[in-house]
Design a protein around this motif. Sequence first.
Motif, mmCIF file in Angstrom:
data_model
loop_
_atom_site.group_PDB
_atom_site.id
_atom_site.type_symbol
_atom_site.label_atom_id
_atom_site.label_comp_id
_atom_site.label_asym_id
_atom_site.label_seq_id
_atom_site.Cartn_x
_atom_site.Cartn_y
_atom_site.Cartn_z
ATOM 1 N N GLU A 1 105.868 68.109 52.597
ATOM 2 C CA GLU A 1 107.220 67.872 52.952
ATOM 3 C C GLU A 1 107.848 68.213 51.082
ATOM 4 O O GLU A 1 108.465 68.181 50.995
ATOM 5 N N VAL A 2 106.674 67.311 50.482
ATOM 6 C CA VAL A 2 106.834 67.061 48.738
ATOM 7 C C VAL A 2 107.300 68.439 48.364
ATOM 8 O O VAL A 2 107.587 69.006 47.855
ATOM 9 N N CYS A 3 105.457 69.395 48.033
ATOM 10 C CA CYS A 3 104.811 70.734 47.597
ATOM 11 C C CYS A 3 104.694 71.024 48.448
ATOM 12 O O CYS A 3 105.048 72.534 47.364
ATOM 13 N N GLY A 4 105.603 71.193 49.447
ATOM 14 C CA GLY A 4 104.878 72.823 50.979
ATOM 15 C C GLY A 4 104.218 73.063 51.180
ATOM 16 O O GLY A 4 103.468 74.275 51.531
ATOM 17 N N ASN A 5 103.099 72.288 50.346
ATOM 18 C CA ASN A 5 101.800 73.185 51.478
ATOM 19 C C ASN A 5 101.612 72.826 53.098
ATOM 20 O O ASN A 5 102.210 71.925 53.176
ATOM 21 N N ASP A 6 101.232 73.798 53.055
ATOM 22 C CA ASP A 6 101.124 74.152 54.692
ATOM 23 C C ASP A 6 99.496 73.549 55.107
ATOM 24 O O ASP A 6 99.512 73.924 56.397
ATOM 25 N N SER A 7 98.906 73.099 54.601
ATOM 26 C CA SER A 7 97.284 72.338 55.227
ATOM 27 C C SER A 7 97.344 70.539 55.396
ATOM 28 O O SER A 7 98.046 70.488 54.959
ATOM 29 N N PRO A 8 97.175 70.821 56.585
ATOM 30 C CA PRO A 8 96.472 69.600 57.395
ATOM 31 C C PRO A 8 96.711 68.375 55.836
ATOM 32 O O PRO A 8 95.722 69.051 54.978
ATOM 33 N N TYR A 9 96.669 66.804 55.579
ATOM 34 C CA TYR A 9 95.887 66.036 54.303
ATOM 35 C C TYR A 9 94.641 66.022 54.657
ATOM 36 O O TYR A 9 94.111 66.125 56.364
ATOM 37 N N ALA A 10 94.255 65.649 53.994
ATOM 38 C CA ALA A 10 92.612 65.283 54.090
ATOM 39 C C ALA A 10 92.726 63.448 54.008
ATOM 40 O O ALA A 10 93.400 63.192 53.801
ATOM 41 N N MET A 11 91.749 63.426 54.839
ATOM 42 C CA MET A 11 91.089 61.958 54.911
ATOM 43 C C MET A 11 90.731 61.483 54.136
ATOM 44 O O MET A 11 89.951 62.185 53.576
#
Length: 483
Positions: free
Chosen positions: A189-199
């Motif tokens: 939500e902060v930068c708008g990146n639509d890729s999943p977070y990395a573990m």
Amino acid sequence: MADAYANIPDKESILKQEEELEKKNKWMYPVLITVLILVFGAGFIYGIQLVLNMEGAFPPAILTESRTPAPESDADLISYINAVIAEAEEEKPALSSAWELNIDGDSIETTGSDTLKTTLGFLADHAEDRISDGVEKQNTAFGEDISGALRVPELSESDIESFTCDYIYYKCTGNGCGQESAEPKDSCEVCGNDSPYAMRYRDNYTITVELKNTQELSDRLFGPSKEEVETLFTPSLEGFAEMKKLNSDTSRLCIQLVTDRKTDQLKRLTYRKEAGVSGSIAFTGEYASLGEADCSADITEETVFAFTWPALVFNKHEITLAPGKKDQITAERICDDPKAYTITWASSDESVVTVDGKGFVKAGKQPGSATVTASFEYQGKTYTDSCDIKVKISVQYIQLNKHKAALKPGESVTLKARVASDNKGFALKKPTIQTVTWSSSDESVAKVDENGTVTAVSPGTATIFVFSDDEWYRASCEVTVNE
């Protein structure tokens, strides 16, 4: 004798030369300005394109193996707690302890006036410091017996309500974002990146144990007692008030351990008790007009045992150097008198990198890898740390020839990727490692081979990624497969 003024041009010739020069300037300046504008414009557009193309570096998550697996059952937890405490008692790190009381000012309630409530707020701030400072601190030095200063939980399975062991977290892969989350996220939500977070994985286990709320556990593990607190609190009231009664109702008992999961060294052990307190207070002397009132507040008590282990700690554990370049590693000696102990430095391959007695490292002329280590002797043991050093021309940029492509099932397109050793994209020095790795976000839509050839499979949208094998810079192409 020759005429000394024979070669001096006459006035008419000078005027003619000035006219010709003026004609040249009329077309030279516009041409020069046009060329500069074109060069600047092309550079500006190229720079924008580079920025748009750069998607940052995305190294894979590497899980450093834990010395002991994370506990999964109550029995595992008790075994782990007993083991790390036993090791601390045997190895005798330095230990410090502190007890703190926190009174939640927002929770203060009273049957008296607003003035009384405000007065109680100021009194609470004063009482926190007085009581916290009045509780005896237990400290030991390196090599001293800690068993008398450390409170050992000695838990049974019946004491445990539940527990968590946290060391996994998730991080946004957006270029330069770095937002973290305790839970997986599909986008940022902060930068708008639509890729999943990395573990990702933390170096420590943070184990939080919720205990059964019993009087036996409260009395045994969570001190000081109510009577000791009253004794410390009473002097705070002298001259203006008396405490008629004091009751405490415990709402939570919790233990938290922080351990280095690679070594099982115990770093911090915290006992936390949350309670609601209530009582009756009567003001005296010049404050007698405030009368007597019932009051209550929420409090938190924490006893924290902090462990400091002897060690030699580098400020860096990975360094990349271009051939012939230098850097410095600083080594911190964690012991009672650091300057009294000499550090010994060594390189695993001096043809790749050399190191001097102050931690200055210098790369050789050829690419390669080496490990620099340092050590010192303390209380009969050797403590070491190491830094892996790579000598190479690093990748700092990756460019893809296409960022969008439309195909029909069965059609193919070959993508081309180029790496460079600076983020301008046209460095003269080629990176030492120039290979790349390709992948598809959805192989049921589009596949990609090791040469970057994309083959459409079925209608839909997939993202083709290319990673530089050095530094893991990423670029991507969105492939739409139409029917």
